[in-house]
Design a protein around this motif. Structure first.
Motif, PDB file in Angstrom:
ATOM      1  N   ALA A 161       0.834  -1.206   0.000  1.00  0.00           N
ATOM      2  CA  ALA A 161       0.000   0.000   0.000  1.00  0.00           C
ATOM      3  C   ALA A 161       0.866   1.253   0.000  1.00  0.00           C
ATOM      4  O   ALA A 161       0.575   2.233  -0.704  1.00  0.00           O
ATOM      5  N   TYR A 162       1.955   1.232   0.782  1.00  0.00           N
ATOM      6  CA  TYR A 162       2.866   2.380   0.829  1.00  0.00           C
ATOM      7  C   TYR A 162       3.506   2.612  -0.539  1.00  0.00           C
ATOM      8  O   TYR A 162       3.527   3.742  -1.045  1.00  0.00           O
ATOM      9  N   ALA A 163       4.037   1.540  -1.136  1.00  0.00           N
ATOM     10  CA  ALA A 163       4.695   1.677  -2.438  1.00  0.00           C
ATOM     11  C   ALA A 163       3.722   2.173  -3.505  1.00  0.00           C
ATOM     12  O   ALA A 163       4.095   2.961  -4.379  1.00  0.00           O
ATOM     13  N   THR A 164       2.470   1.749  -3.436  1.00  0.00           N
ATOM     14  CA  THR A 164       1.469   2.199  -4.407  1.00  0.00           C
ATOM     15  C   THR A 164       1.106   3.658  -4.191  1.00  0.00           C
ATOM     16  O   THR A 164       1.003   4.440  -5.142  1.00  0.00           O
ATOM     17  N   ALA A 165       0.918   4.059  -2.927  1.00  0.00           N
ATOM     18  CA  ALA A 165       0.486   5.425  -2.624  1.00  0.00           C
ATOM     19  C   ALA A 165       1.567   6.459  -2.948  1.00  0.00           C
ATOM     20  O   ALA A 165       1.244   7.603  -3.289  1.00  0.00           O
ATOM     21  N   VAL A 166       2.857   6.090  -2.841  1.00  0.00           N
ATOM     22  CA  VAL A 166       3.934   7.046  -3.157  1.00  0.00           C
ATOM     23  C   VAL A 166       4.361   6.928  -4.616  1.00  0.00           C
ATOM     24  O   VAL A 166       5.320   7.578  -5.034  1.00  0.00           O
ATOM     25  N   ARG A 167       3.662   6.087  -5.380  1.00  0.00           N
ATOM     26  CA  ARG A 167       3.954   5.858  -6.798  1.00  0.00           C
ATOM     27  C   ARG A 167       5.400   5.395  -7.011  1.00  0.00           C
ATOM     28  O   ARG A 167       6.086   5.832  -7.937  1.00  0.00           O
ATOM     29  N   MET A 168       5.843   4.507  -6.147  1.00  0.00           N
ATOM     30  CA  MET A 168       7.198   3.985  -6.286  1.00  0.00           C
ATOM     31  C   MET A 168       7.363   3.190  -7.578  1.00  0.00           C
ATOM     32  O   MET A 168       8.470   3.094  -8.130  1.00  0.00           O
ATOM     33  N   VAL A 210      -5.853  -0.533  -1.331  1.00  0.00           N
ATOM     34  CA  VAL A 210      -5.741   0.505  -0.300  1.00  0.00           C
ATOM     35  C   VAL A 210      -4.881   1.663  -0.811  1.00  0.00           C
ATOM     36  O   VAL A 210      -5.205   2.836  -0.597  1.00  0.00           O
ATOM     37  N   GLY A 211      -3.783   1.342  -1.508  1.00  0.00           N
ATOM     38  CA  GLY A 211      -2.923   2.395  -2.037  1.00  0.00           C
ATOM     39  C   GLY A 211      -3.627   3.280  -3.035  1.00  0.00           C
ATOM     40  O   GLY A 211      -3.566   4.512  -2.952  1.00  0.00           O
ATOM     41  N   TYR A 216      -6.610   8.344  -4.472  1.00  0.00           N
ATOM     42  CA  TYR A 216      -7.761   9.088  -4.967  1.00  0.00           C
ATOM     43  C   TYR A 216      -8.442   9.880  -3.862  1.00  0.00           C
ATOM     44  O   TYR A 216      -8.898  11.009  -4.080  1.00  0.00           O
ATOM     45  N   GLY A 217      -8.502   9.294  -2.663  1.00  0.00           N
ATOM     46  CA  GLY A 217      -9.183   9.986  -1.568  1.00  0.00           C
ATOM     47  C   GLY A 217      -8.459  11.253  -1.135  1.00  0.00           C
ATOM     48  O   GLY A 217      -9.090  12.300  -0.934  1.00  0.00           O
TER      49      GLY A 217
END
Length: 801
Positions: A161-168, A210-211, A216-217
């Protein structure tokens, strides 16, 4: 707000500062692409779970193979992978966070931490639910294989989720490091028997969901280039801007700027932002799936493809001699946007004109511009009031050709004509719209567009306008047919399927699933051998007599003479049509057509069938109340009605009060009823003048209902059921009402479910109720299909249908 920023190119060349009048761009935006990825991940997650539940043996075999393969890993490598993997899954995200903080991108790190915390909470909650007694046993067994392990790995879920949310994943080096860390950790989990293959797949999908949901949220950093970057790109094209201001976005949501140049010219600049490419993707996907391949557009294109498409259409239209703003240049603005620079023409959209300003000359010009495009096989595809403009000299200018097509086929060209016809009809009426088109295009070309006058072929704006004037498309067709009375038009089907068809498929699949679930609990061989088939014969006779009763009912509401035999055959033909159409729709259509073929005018035929339906509805309600009352008095010797009947009466009263008290609801219901039964009352008055017709119509209505009740009661007795006749009648009347309202063919699924539930509530065991309902549906729905097909063929051959 005016933003005063000097572009880097302007400063280097010593040019003056250019003020760009535009509102401040938001620091964070919600990208439609993130919402699409979130929804797509949820769909994949659900599909994986359903597939795993359906293929449990295959998944078990895969789990055995994975354990056997990882079990051969040397102990030293296994321990090393565990140490390095556990550390790397934590170290790589921390290192990325440090790198982003040094680049003053702390907000991205914060967003990633929020996603990780949310993933921890969600995965922990899912684990607790799956391991509890309330969780699904089969899924728990597949995720844990009977071992004391986490169904979803909370650490991996948070890391993903972290890697997805920071667009790693957009950074190649960091992506490679993260994949290596995840791979080592998963290997260590498998060798230590602390994870399953399904658990790892679901862990990854939940983390990604979740990411993307967090992205989007909360929103992402706005990477749209500001107006100063647009001016810098224009300078590279050789223009010298001296002023610029932001205009309203176009119909596609693209930014627009009005730019003044040093030589006194003006430019209209359209900016295509990468984050807007996925806007409206769900609607475009739906249209792409629903429409055939010739009319649909690609749901999504890359930024480069969109730029090239619009530029190519603009150059092709200029070569055709059509009056569109001239494209002067195109350029990419970094990696996140691109621009198209058009010459500025001072115009007004036709949407802003009063109806009185739309003269015959203006209509002629519109059609001439369309004709120029079509002669060069160019389709505009968005001919509405916002894409047709008028300049100061009163000349028509077409804009917004981004959705156009070059080398267009005849179908797309006809769609253009149909769309402009429909739009103009909403402004100047059907007669003027058709007359102006015929003067330029000719009657033959208009006749070719006749099949395209379907709501699905038109733009959303025009469809919305047509909802207020539902007779407008018919008026356009009538005007075209008046020009070409002998025209032979081939039907063009633009839709692959209709929404009603999709609903029917889904409901039918659900009904089949419920039916098969019930059948799995029934020993059919035992039931069939022990059934009393004398009652089955009674049920068959009652089912056949229902068609005779339906014919008698129809004859009673038609003052003209109808032969009984062929009227009965028409009712059988309706039973065949019920296989592909809802119950009420098929019967009404067949009977109306039958009456027209007997020489009864269409309006009168519809009124006759409507009268029989209206009386049938009243009879249905009265019989339901009567048998409901009898059921209540059988349960208790009191003369007071049952509680169920009281509740039903009170519910109907409340519903009537709501309808009468709320003006919009009252108007809606009254309009629908008026449309449905228009002309019925005068027809009923004609019938009332003949006592014989009254007796025939009413007796046919009652006999039809009683025949079905006898059929269902006989099916219940055939399998040893012991329920009162009145209770079976109540069950049938209620279940038949539900089936008539269902959109499935013949009420398929809805009738079976409601009748089975009703008989079970009435006291029958589930196996007997299911068997009785299945036999009833065989007698009344499936078996009559064959004689129904024969009757339909016979009546059509003899010109009776």
């Amino acid at each position: 707000m005016t933003v005063d920023v000097t572009g880097r190119d302007a400063a280097a060349s010593g040019q003056d500062v250019v003020l760009v009048a535009e509102p401040l761009l938001p620091q964070r935006i919600r990208r439609p692409a993130d919402a699409l990825r979130f929804l797509l991940t949820l769909v994949i997650l659900g599909a994986v779970v359903l597939l795993a539940m359906a293929m449990q043996s295959t998944l078990t075999g895969l789990e055995i193979d994975v354990r056997a393969g990882t079990g051969r890993t040397p102990d030293v490598l296994s321990v090393l992978a565990g140490l390095v993997g556990d550390a790397a899954v934590l170290v790589v995200p921390v290192a990325f966070a440090v790198e982003r903080v040094f680049h003053r991108d702390g907000m991205r790190v914060t967003q990633g931490l929020l996603a990780a915390i949310l993933a921890l909470v969600i995965s922990y909650s899912l684990d607790e639910w799956l391991l509890s007694s309330s969780g699904p046993d089969e899924l728990r067994r597949l995720l844990t294989v009977g071992r004391e392990i986490e169904p979803l790995n909370t650490v991996l879920t948070a890391a993903i989720a972290y890697a997805t949310a920071v667009r790693m994943w957009r950074r190649p080096r960091w992506r490679a490091l993260m994949w290596a860390a995840l791979g080592l950790d998963v290997l260590a989990l498998f060798t230590a028997s602390k994870a399953t293959a399904l658990g790892v797949i679901l862990t990854y999908l939940v983390g990604q969901a979740v990411g993307f949901g967090t992205l989007y949220g909360i929103g992402s950093a706005n990477t749209r280039p500001p107006g100063t970057a647009v001016l810098a790109a224009l300078r590279k094209l050789g223009f010298v801007p001296v002023s610029a201001r932001r205009m309203d976005d176009d119909s596609s949501g693209s930014r627009r700027y009005l730019v003044g140049l040093a030589d006194g010219r003006w430019l209209d600049v359209a900016v295509l932002d990468r984050d807007r490419q996925a806007a409206g993707i769900l609607y475009r996907l739906w249209r792409g799936i629903r429409l055939n391949s010739e009319t649909r557009r690609r749901a999504i294109r890359s930024l480069r493809a969109e730029l090239e498409r619009e530029a190519l259409m603009a150059y092709a239209a200029q070569a055709a001699g059509a009056r569109l703003p001239r494209l002067l240049g195109t350029s990419e603005i970094g990696t996140e946007a691109a621009l198209l620079a058009y010459e500025h023409i001072d115009t007004r959209p036709v949407d802003k004109l009063d109806d009185s300003e739309i003269t015959d000359e203006l209509l002629r010009q519109m059609w001439e511009q369309v004709l120029l495009l079509h002669r060069h096989r160019l389709a505009h595809r968005h001919l509405t009031g916002e894409s047709i403009h008028v300049d100061r000299e009163g000349r028509v200018v077409l804009v917004d050709a981004r959705s156009g097509e070059i080398a267009a086929g005849d179908l797309l060209l006809m769609l253009d004509v149909a769309q402009l016809l429909a739009y103009l009809a909403t402004r100047v009426g059907a007669e003027r719209a058709v007359r102006s088109a015929e003067a330029v295009l000719g009657a033959d070309r208009l006749a070719q567009a006749l099949p395209m006058l379907q709501p699905i072929a038109l733009s959303r704006e025009i469809r919305t306008a047509l909802k207020k004037r539902k007779d407008l498309l018919s008026a356009i067709r009538e005007q075209i047919v008046a020009l070409k009375p002998q025209v032979e038009v081939e039907e063009v089907r633009l839709e692959r399927f209709r929404p009603q068809t999709l609903i029917t498929v889904i409901v039918s699949a659900l009904a089949a699933y419920l039916l098969l679930t019930q059948l799995s609990q029934v020993n059919l061989a035992s039931i069939l051998t022990h059934a009393n088939w004398a009652w089955g014969g009674v049920a068959a006779v009652a089912a056949f007599f229902s068609y005779v009763a339906a014919a008698i009912m129809l004859r009673g509401f038609v003052p003209e003479h109808l032969p009984l035999t062929r009227t009965v055959m028409a009712q059988f033909a309706g039973s065949f049509v019920k296989l592909v159409a809802p119950t009420a729709v098929g019967a009404v259509a067949i009977n109306t057509r039958f009456l027209q073929k007997r020489g009864i005018p269409p309006g009168v035929a519809v009124a006759c069938v409507g009268a029989s339906q209206l009386i049938g509805l009243g009879s249905h309600i009265m019989l339901l109340l009567l048998f409901g009352y009898l059921t209540g008095t059988q349960a208790a010797p009191s003369l007071y009605p049952s509680r169920g009947l009281l509740v039903t009466l009170l519910s109907i009263a409340v519903l009537l009060l709501v309808v009468l008290a709320v003006p919009p609801v009252r108007r809606f219901v009254s309009t629908r009823v008026r449309e449905m039964f228009a002309g019925v009352i005068p027809r009923l008055l004609d019938v009332l003048q003949s006592p014989r017709k009254i007796i025939e119509g009413v007796s046919g209505t009652l006999l039809l209902t009683l025949a079905f009740v006898v059929c269902l009661y006989s099916c219940v007795r055939a399998f040893g059921g012991d329920v009162g006749f009145a209770a079976v009648a109540v069950v049938f009347l209620a279940g038949n009402a539900i089936g008539s309202a269902a959109p499935t063919p013949g009420g398929l699924g809805a009738v079976e479910a409601s009748l089975s539930l009703g008989l079970t509530v009435a006291g029958l065991p589930g196996t007997i109720a299911t068997s009785a309902v299945l036999l009833f549906r065989v007698m009344t729905f499936w078996l009559p299909a064959l004689p129904g097909w024969a009757s339909l063929t016979y009546l059509q051959r003899h010109n009776d249908l």
